[in-house]
Each structure stands twice: as C-alpha cells, then as structure tokens.
Design a protein around this motif. Structure first.
Motif, PDB file in Angstrom:
ATOM      1  N   VAL A 130     -61.707 -61.825 -51.794  1.00  0.00           N
ATOM      2  CA  VAL A 130     -61.054 -61.459 -53.054  1.00  0.00           C
ATOM      3  C   VAL A 130     -61.659 -60.159 -53.600  1.00  0.00           C
ATOM      4  N   TRP A 131     -62.953 -60.022 -53.430  1.00  0.00           N
ATOM      5  CA  TRP A 131     -63.620 -58.788 -53.869  1.00  0.00           C
ATOM      6  C   TRP A 131     -63.018 -57.588 -53.128  1.00  0.00           C
ATOM      7  N   ALA A 132     -62.946 -57.720 -51.798  1.00  0.00           N
ATOM      8  CA  ALA A 132     -62.376 -56.623 -50.998  1.00  0.00           C
ATOM      9  C   ALA A 132     -60.941 -56.341 -51.420  1.00  0.00           C
ATOM     10  N   PRO A 153     -56.619 -48.970 -46.089  1.00  0.00           N
ATOM     11  CA  PRO A 153     -58.071 -49.225 -46.145  1.00  0.00           C
ATOM     12  C   PRO A 153     -58.421 -50.710 -46.262  1.00  0.00           C
ATOM     13  N   ARG A 154     -57.648 -51.570 -45.631  1.00  0.00           N
ATOM     14  CA  ARG A 154     -57.866 -53.016 -45.848  1.00  0.00           C
ATOM     15  C   ARG A 154     -58.385 -53.722 -44.608  1.00  0.00           C
ATOM     16  N   GLU A 155     -59.031 -52.982 -43.701  1.00  0.00           N
ATOM     17  CA  GLU A 155     -59.519 -53.605 -42.456  1.00  0.00           C
ATOM     18  C   GLU A 155     -60.557 -54.686 -42.740  1.00  0.00           C
ATOM     19  N   VAL A 156     -61.476 -54.384 -43.650  1.00  0.00           N
ATOM     20  CA  VAL A 156     -62.542 -55.355 -43.934  1.00  0.00           C
ATOM     21  C   VAL A 156     -61.959 -56.606 -44.589  1.00  0.00           C
ATOM     22  N   LEU A 157     -61.002 -56.398 -45.457  1.00  0.00           N
ATOM     23  CA  LEU A 157     -60.297 -57.505 -46.105  1.00  0.00           C
ATOM     24  C   LEU A 157     -59.691 -58.421 -45.038  1.00  0.00           C
ATOM     25  N   TRP A 158     -59.017 -57.816 -44.071  1.00  0.00           N
ATOM     26  CA  TRP A 158     -58.388 -58.567 -42.975  1.00  0.00           C
ATOM     27  C   TRP A 158     -59.434 -59.306 -42.132  1.00  0.00           C
ATOM     28  N   MET A 159     -60.523 -58.591 -41.796  1.00  0.00           N
ATOM     29  CA  MET A 159     -61.533 -59.209 -40.931  1.00  0.00           C
ATOM     30  C   MET A 159     -62.241 -60.370 -41.642  1.00  0.00           C
ATOM     31  N   LEU A 160     -62.448 -60.236 -42.920  1.00  0.00           N
ATOM     32  CA  LEU A 160     -63.013 -61.359 -43.685  1.00  0.00           C
ATOM     33  C   LEU A 160     -62.064 -62.555 -43.604  1.00  0.00           C
ATOM     34  N   GLY A 161     -60.768 -62.254 -43.646  1.00  0.00           N
ATOM     35  CA  GLY A 161     -59.772 -63.320 -43.513  1.00  0.00           C
ATOM     36  C   GLY A 161     -59.889 -64.021 -42.169  1.00  0.00           C
ATOM     37  N   VAL A 162     -60.101 -63.254 -41.108  1.00  0.00           N
ATOM     38  CA  VAL A 162     -60.238 -63.865 -39.777  1.00  0.00           C
ATOM     39  C   VAL A 162     -61.488 -64.750 -39.735  1.00  0.00           C
ATOM     40  N   ILE A 163     -62.557 -64.289 -40.402  1.00  0.00           N
ATOM     41  CA  ILE A 163     -63.773 -65.112 -40.458  1.00  0.00           C
ATOM     42  C   ILE A 163     -63.490 -66.426 -41.190  1.00  0.00           C
ATOM     43  N   ARG A 182     -75.522 -59.234 -71.716  1.00  0.00           N
ATOM     44  CA  ARG A 182     -76.573 -59.851 -70.916  1.00  0.00           C
ATOM     45  C   ARG A 182     -76.087 -60.269 -69.524  1.00  0.00           C
ATOM     46  N   LEU A 183     -74.965 -60.993 -69.508  1.00  0.00           N
ATOM     47  CA  LEU A 183     -74.351 -61.371 -68.226  1.00  0.00           C
ATOM     48  C   LEU A 183     -72.832 -61.232 -68.385  1.00  0.00           C
ATOM     49  N   PRO A 184     -72.265 -60.133 -67.942  1.00  0.00           N
ATOM     50  CA  PRO A 184     -70.835 -59.905 -68.252  1.00  0.00           C
ATOM     51  C   PRO A 184     -69.887 -60.702 -67.345  1.00  0.00           C
ATOM     52  N   LEU A 185     -70.157 -62.022 -67.291  1.00  0.00           N
ATOM     53  CA  LEU A 185     -69.299 -62.862 -66.462  1.00  0.00           C
ATOM     54  C   LEU A 185     -67.868 -62.946 -66.997  1.00  0.00           C
ATOM     55  N   PRO A 186     -67.709 -63.152 -68.313  1.00  0.00           N
ATOM     56  CA  PRO A 186     -66.332 -63.169 -68.829  1.00  0.00           C
ATOM     57  C   PRO A 186     -65.601 -61.849 -68.544  1.00  0.00           C
ATOM     58  N   ARG A 187     -66.348 -60.749 -68.567  1.00  0.00           N
ATOM     59  CA  ARG A 187     -65.733 -59.451 -68.274  1.00  0.00           C
ATOM     60  C   ARG A 187     -65.235 -59.415 -66.822  1.00  0.00           C
ATOM     61  N   LEU A 188     -66.081 -59.937 -65.922  1.00  0.00           N
ATOM     62  CA  LEU A 188     -65.705 -59.979 -64.509  1.00  0.00           C
ATOM     63  C   LEU A 188     -64.430 -60.803 -64.317  1.00  0.00           C
ATOM     64  N   MET A 189     -64.412 -61.957 -64.980  1.00  0.00           N
ATOM     65  CA  MET A 189     -63.250 -62.843 -64.874  1.00  0.00           C
ATOM     66  C   MET A 189     -62.008 -62.168 -65.462  1.00  0.00           C
ATOM     67  N   TYR A 190     -62.209 -61.545 -66.600  1.00  0.00           N
ATOM     68  CA  TYR A 190     -61.080 -60.880 -67.262  1.00  0.00           C
ATOM     69  C   TYR A 190     -60.512 -59.774 -66.376  1.00  0.00           C
ATOM     70  N   ASP A 191     -61.430 -58.957 -65.840  1.00  0.00           N
ATOM     71  CA  ASP A 191     -60.979 -57.843 -65.010  1.00  0.00           C
ATOM     72  C   ASP A 191     -60.335 -58.317 -63.709  1.00  0.00           C
ATOM     73  N   SER A 192     -60.818 -59.469 -63.194  1.00  0.00           N
ATOM     74  CA  SER A 192     -60.326 -59.934 -61.891  1.00  0.00           C
ATOM     75  C   SER A 192     -59.041 -60.742 -61.982  1.00  0.00           C
ATOM     76  N   PHE A 193     -58.913 -61.529 -63.062  1.00  0.00           N
ATOM     77  CA  PHE A 193     -57.796 -62.465 -63.087  1.00  0.00           C
ATOM     78  C   PHE A 193     -56.866 -62.296 -64.292  1.00  0.00           C
ATOM     79  N   VAL A 194     -57.135 -61.331 -65.126  1.00  0.00           N
ATOM     80  CA  VAL A 194     -56.216 -61.089 -66.242  1.00  0.00           C
ATOM     81  C   VAL A 194     -55.677 -59.666 -66.162  1.00  0.00           C
ATOM     82  N   ALA A 195     -56.577 -58.712 -66.221  1.00  0.00           N
ATOM     83  CA  ALA A 195     -56.129 -57.318 -66.281  1.00  0.00           C
ATOM     84  C   ALA A 195     -55.814 -56.733 -64.905  1.00  0.00           C
ATOM     85  N   TYR A 196     -56.337 -57.360 -63.854  1.00  0.00           N
ATOM     86  CA  TYR A 196     -56.162 -56.837 -62.499  1.00  0.00           C
ATOM     87  C   TYR A 196     -54.694 -56.500 -62.220  1.00  0.00           C
TER      88      TYR A 196
END
Lengths: 434, 284
Positions: free
Chosen positions: A213-215, A124-134, A21-35
């Motif tokens: 973090v997404w980028a 390919p990390r230009e957007v990541l960098w620019m978000l950091g500047v923001i 229904r809402l795969p929030l635990p999956r998102l967390m798992y993929d982002s902060f455990v399995a990443y």
C-alpha cells in the motif's frame, strides 16, 4: 502523490498535541481520506480493498479457531469436529475460514489479472507489483499449511506430496526435506510446525501488505487508460468518500458470493476425502490440491521427461526436479514481468494484439487448472505440456515480441479526455433510443 | 462506473469463480471411472436454502442405524446429548443412552468397569479397536459413520458442477448412500469380474464391488409411524440420519444464511444508492 504536502489539519486540542508527537492520524488521513485516486477506475480496481478485508476476516476467524484447535496428530481431526459440533458458532468460524481462503484466492487472481490487463506492473510500479507477487507466495504457503491442519486424508497426502518437492533438489534435497518435516515422514512434528507457521505467516502478509500500500501511495494508482494523472484537480477524486463508498459496495457484493458458499455450499470448494482422518497407510485414489493450486500442480506434473545431454545417458535434470523447477518458475517469472513486457503503452485497452493474447493466457490458466484436477495420464499429460509451454511462452516469447511489433491504438491525451470521449460515445449510442 | 459495469463486474466475477471452481469440484475419483452409475437424486427435506430436518425421518433413520448398521459401523463423533435434534425429549435421550453399555474408569481399585450410557457419552464402537474390526470383517475396517455423508462425493462432471453452484446442490453424500444401499442385486455386466467375498454394486465409489453385502431387506426394521418398511424407505431414512450425524448444524446454518444474505442484499442496495449519490455530486 501522497509524498507531497499533507492537507491534514487537526481540529481538537488532543489532535494537535498528538500530531506534534506521533502524527498517526495524519498518516491515516493522508492515506485513506485525502489520498487522490483517478476518477475513472472501474469495478476491477475494488479487489485490492476486498483483499485487505479478507485478510482481516481470515486473521479474526483464525485466531478464534486456534483457541479450540489442538495441533497433534492424535487430536487434530477430532478437535476440528468439536469446533464444528460443540463450540458456539464454531461451525460458522470454520466455514468462514475455510471458504474465506478460497474467496481470498478468487479475489487475488482477479486482482492479478486486472494488473496484467491494465499493465499495472510497468514503471514506475515494478516494486509495487513484485511486493504483490511476494504476498501471493506467502498466501500460497499459508493456505497450504492451513489445509494440513484438519489432519484429513487430503491434508496428510497433500503435505506428503508437496514436501516431497524438496527431495528433488540434487545432493541436499533429502536433508532439506528431513529438516522441513522434522522427521522421515509427515507426522506430529510437521503438524506442529505447520500450525506455528500458519499462525505466523498471515502477520508477515499483513506486513508486506503495508509495504504494498505504501508503494501504491507513492506512485498512485494506474487507471483503465494507463495514462498517468496530469491534472490532479480534474482527474482525481479524494479516496474518501468516493473510493471508500465504491469499495464498500463492491465488498458487500463480494460478501454475497462468500456467504453463498459459506451458508449453502460450504463443502463445494473442499474435498470429501478430508472428512476422513489421515491414515499414513492408505493412499487416496487421487491426490489433488485445493482448486487454487491446480494450475501450478498441472505444470508440476507436465514435466514427465528427463533433461540431459543429447545422445548420451547423462541426465542433468530428472523429471521430478524438472517439474519442481517449472512449477516454481511459473511463479518466479511473475517477478520479471515488468521487464518482459517492454511496450510503452500500459493499458490493454489500447493494445489490440496484447488484448487477444491476454485472454488466451487467461484461458490457458483455466485449462491448466482443469488439467491439474485430472489424472496425469494420456491426453491430459499432453494437454498439460502444451498449456505449460504456452504459459511460459506468453511471458518469454509473446510479451517481448509484442512489445516491438504491436501497433498500439492512439492514447488519449489525458484521463479527462478519455472520460469525455466515453461520455460522448455513451450519448451518441443513447440517441436512437430517445 | 455505471450499473452496467457493476453488473458485468459481478458476472465476470462469478464466471471467473465458477471457472476456477470447475477445476476443483470434480477432482475425486476422476481416474478410476467409478462409480459405474451416478447416484440417484432424492428429494431431501434438508436440501435447498430453506431445508429443514424431517424429524420423523431422522428418528426412523436412527432406528435403522441402531438395529442394522451399528452392528459393524461406529459413530465416534456423535454424542447422545445431540439426539434432541431428532425431536427426542431429555428423558428419551437419557433412556436411549442408558440402553448402551459404556466402559468407564479406572475406579478407585484401578479397574475399568461398564456402566449404562449417559447423554454426555458418545456412541460406543461395536469393536474394541480397528484391529478387531478388521479381523471380524475380512481385513476391511467398516468406516466410521460420523462423517460418512460428507466423506463420499462422487464426481458430478462437467457442466453439472457449474449448475450446482446456482441450484445449491449439496446432497451428494446422502444421494450416494441412498443409491449404494438400494443398488444391490443387479447382475454385473459380463465384462466385469467380481472377486470372491465382494458384492457388485454399480454405485460404489471405489470399484465395481464392495466388501459389504446388501445390509437392508424389506421388513427388517419395524416402523411405528406407518411408513413403508421397504429397502427404499430404509435407505432414504438412514441416509438422512447420516447427513444429520455428519452436519448437525446444517439447518441452523441455512437459517442464519438467509438472514445474512437478506441483510447483505439490503445493505448492498443502500450502498449502491449512496455511492450513486456521492458520485453524482462530482462535476466533470
């Protein structure tokens, strides 16, 4: 990397139900455990995590402080002192928050210089960098407005100087300044909107952090070799437990530094004049911003001359506007960094010339910081101009030039190769000791 | 990542930090070249990570404030009830408060009235308002003393301010007050012109001379604990008292700091070994 398949398998019934229904635990798992993170990251790569925690610390202490703070020119100073004296652990919250801002900037500067050294901004990390500047820009706005809230002398006069920048804009400047201040001078209306925005901006920062973090999780981390991960199994480790335990250790070390200032040197990074209530009739001998703004303040004041058409009296940009353009330009230029540095080699470790210029640049920033704390006169102005010129030259001349003329060292074929080579090196250097 | 790289990371971090700090710490009064002389450093009981108040000293300092300074200097942010920090009992605090006249009201008839102070009251100001204070003092309002020990910090200069981070020097304010109070009486150098109605003091932060004449003289305040009744002793005591007034939570802060730092150190070493264990399981 995480864009690939997910290895999350809900174990409990509730987990399965929620996952459909809402795969929030999956998102967390993929982002902060399995990443997967490169296994050769060094300590400099722990500051991203430290910054995330510092944001949380600032928001938590800030929310508590806002419960006791009164945003009014008549009561602000006194309410802060009530927090320091009468509110239970109010002194602790305030010290954590004020020094936390400084620590936030210590961490963000290290994080940014790390990114610059290892070429983390490159494709390919230009957007990541620019978000950091923001995020950096939002942080600066938040910190500036936060410093105004205690309504001390430096709060008031700092706000007066900084909002004065906008009056430098031709034609509409005065109107913009009036609109921003809510009056003809920094006053109650200004204090109230600054408080409102100071409360709002951290949540905007949190939003951009999520994008950041997404980028990051789309492209994956760089690493000290600058070579992309080729063999996931051999060259990466799962975020948990490997990166989490390392980041946790780094965070606690960072907290030791933080605590050192909070408990033993709580006023070291501040300014004594801010213990005097704001007085619009009394200008302090020397108006200086907080330490983390000093390099930009030096750049602002370095422009002491008008720019016009030569041999005529026509002034196109007066010194005030010139200074403001230079100051905002010094931050705006960071947005273009990914396109100014064209070298195909990412990491400074394999760029012998770049490495030297990087340290000269770092030195330049420190010198600009020092000059920002000095009065704008005599030798200090000259030095500010030289270092300001070099600051821009680094981005506009040196980096593009290096991109074509530097001969980089041979890159390792893969992260695994680089790690093995380092282990060999370590083994040989150990031998004489045996 | 090995220990060496961690250590170098921490070293680099502290270096970066101190460099950054280097730029900020010495900002005050850089332009003017004042004070002419650096403050003299006193060995305060509240200095250092284990600093505590010398309560007898605070009581003496309070006496100096009450009998001399309070004639001109207010202390708006300090409440009588906080005087128990100085070692006074509740009855003593009550007695001290009642020695002051406090304006209260309006009463049922709409009149303001004067009553004896209560522990919940704040120190009343010696003047009705700033205008009156300025009028009585040649146009210069005597600064409020609630925060004075934190509101004055002469520049430490390079490289001292870097070492200050390691030695935990944070007594700039009381050192300054002590030096100022004991700094009167010197002959000004011929190159310096002292304008009428000001008094030469090489320790003054904003010029060669200030509007306040030497306030303390030997024997002015009677001490009942046998401490020397000298300008030097008075100055030390009142500076310590003003530090307490500005930062009453100082000792509590340092005591908590020790616990926090100890916890963080132990926690950091546990994390370090855990990290080592976790990473050692990794086969190349």
């Amino acid at each position: 990397m995480s864009a690939g398949h997910s290895s999350y398998e809900p174990k409990s019934g509730v987990g399965k139900w929620l996952d459909e229904r809402l795969p929030l635990p999956r998102l967390m798992y993929d982002s902060f455990v399995a990443y997967p993170v490169p296994r050769n990251l060094n300590s400099w790569y722990t500051f991203g995590g430290i910054l995330a925690i510092m944001l949380v610390v600032q928001i938590l202490t800030g929310v508590v402080l806002a419960m006791h703070y009164i945003a009014s020119t008549a009561s602000a100073f006194e309410s802060v002192e009530k927090i320091m004296r009468d509110v239970n652990y109010g002194w602790l919250m305030r010290r954590l928050h004020a020094n936390g801002a400084s620590m936030f900037f210590v961490a963000v500067y290290i994080h940014m210089f790390r990114g610059m050294y290892y070429g983390s901004y490159k494709a390919p990390r230009e957007v990541l960098w620019m978000l950091g500047v923001i995020i950096f820009l939002l942080m600066m706005a938040t910190a500036f407005m936060g410093y105004v809230l205690p309504w001390g002398q430096m709060s008031f006069w700092g706000a007066t100087v900084i909002t004065g920048f906008f009056s430098a804009i031709p034609l509409i400047g005065e109107s913009i300044q009036l609109w921003l201040l809510g009056g003809f001078a920094v006053d109650n209306a200004t204090l109230n909107r600054f408080f409102s925005l100071h409360y709002l901006l951290p949540f905007m920062i949190a939003g951009v952090v999520i994008l950041h973090v997404w980028a990051l999780h789309v492209t994956g981390q760089t690493n000290p070799t600058g070579v992309e991960v080729k063999n996931m199994r051999k060259e990466t480790v799962p975020f948990t437990p490997y990166a989490t335990i390392k980041d946790a250790f780094a965070l606690v070390c960072f907290f030791l530094l933080y605590g050192w200032f909070v408990f033993y040197l709580p006023d070291y990074l501040g300014h004594a004049d801010n213990y005097i209530q704001a007085d619009p009739l009394k200008t302090p001998a020397h108006i200086v911003p907080e330490w983390y703004f000093l390099p930009f303040y030096a750049i602002l004041r370095a422009v002491t001359f008008d720019i016009g058409i030569p041999f005529t009296n026509i002034v196109l940009i007066d010194s005030k506007l010139g200074g403001v353009i230079a100051m905002f330009g010094s931050i705006a230029i960071l947005f273009f960094l990914p396109w100014l540095d064209r070298s195909s080699v990412r990491s400074g470790n394999y760029r012998p010339l770049f490495k030297q210029f990087f340290w000269i640049f770092a030195f330049t920033c420190v010198m600009l910081g020092w000059l920002g704390s000095r009065p704008a006169e005599g030798i200090y102005t000259t030095l500010s101009q030289i270092f300001t010129f070099y600051y821009f030259a680094h981005f506009l001349i040196i980096l593009p030039w290096l991109s074509y003329f530097e001969k980089p060292k041979p890159l390792p074929a893969s992260i695994a190769d680089a790690v093995l080579a380092k282990q060999d090196e370590g083994a040989t250097s150990l031998k004489p000791a045996e | 990542m090995n220990l060496k790289s961690i250590l170098s990371g921490i070293a680099g971090l502290s270096l970066a930090c101190s460099l950054a700090v280097a730029t900020g710490a010495g900002s005050a009064e850089a332009a003017s070249g004042y004070p002419l002389k650096k403050p003299r450093e006193v060995d305060w009981s509240f200095a250092g990570p284990f600093g505590t108040w010398d309560k007898a000293q605070l009581q003496r300092g309070f006496k100096v404030y009450r009998e001399i300074c309070a004639a001109c200097h207010s202390m708006d942010l300090v409440a009588f009830r906080t005087l128990d920090d100085l070692g006074y009992s509740d009855e003593q605090v009550q007695a001290i408060a009642s020695e002051y006249d406090v304006t209260d009201g309006p009463n049922e008839e709409g009149e303001m009235f004067t009553r004896p102070g209560r522990p919940t009251d704040y120190f009343p100001s010696p003047y009705e308002n700033d205008k009156a204070a300025a009028y009585a003092n040649n146009g210069a309002v005597p600064p409020d003393f609630s925060l004075i020990a934190k509101a004055r910090a002469p520049e430490r200069g390079f490289p001292t301010f870097i070492f200050d981070v390691l030695t935990l020097y944070a007594e700039n304010g009381p050192d300054y007050i002590y030096s100022l109070l004991t700094g009167y009486g010197e002959e000004p150098p011929e190159s310096i012109e002292i304008s009428d109605g000001t008094y030469y003091n090489p320790y003054f932060i904003a010029g060669p001379a200030l509007a306040m004449a030497q306030p303390l003289y030997e024997g002015m305040v009677t001490y009942d604990d046998g401490s020397p009744e000298t300008v030097d002793q008075y100055s030390k005591d009142v500076s310590a008292f003003l530090m307490w007034a500005a930062e009453p939570m100082l000792v509590e802060r340092k005591q908590m700091g020790f616990n926090v730092m100890l916890f963080l150190l132990i926690f950091a070493s546990l994390l370090y070994f855990t990290k080592k264990k976790v990473w050692s399981g990794l086969k190349d």
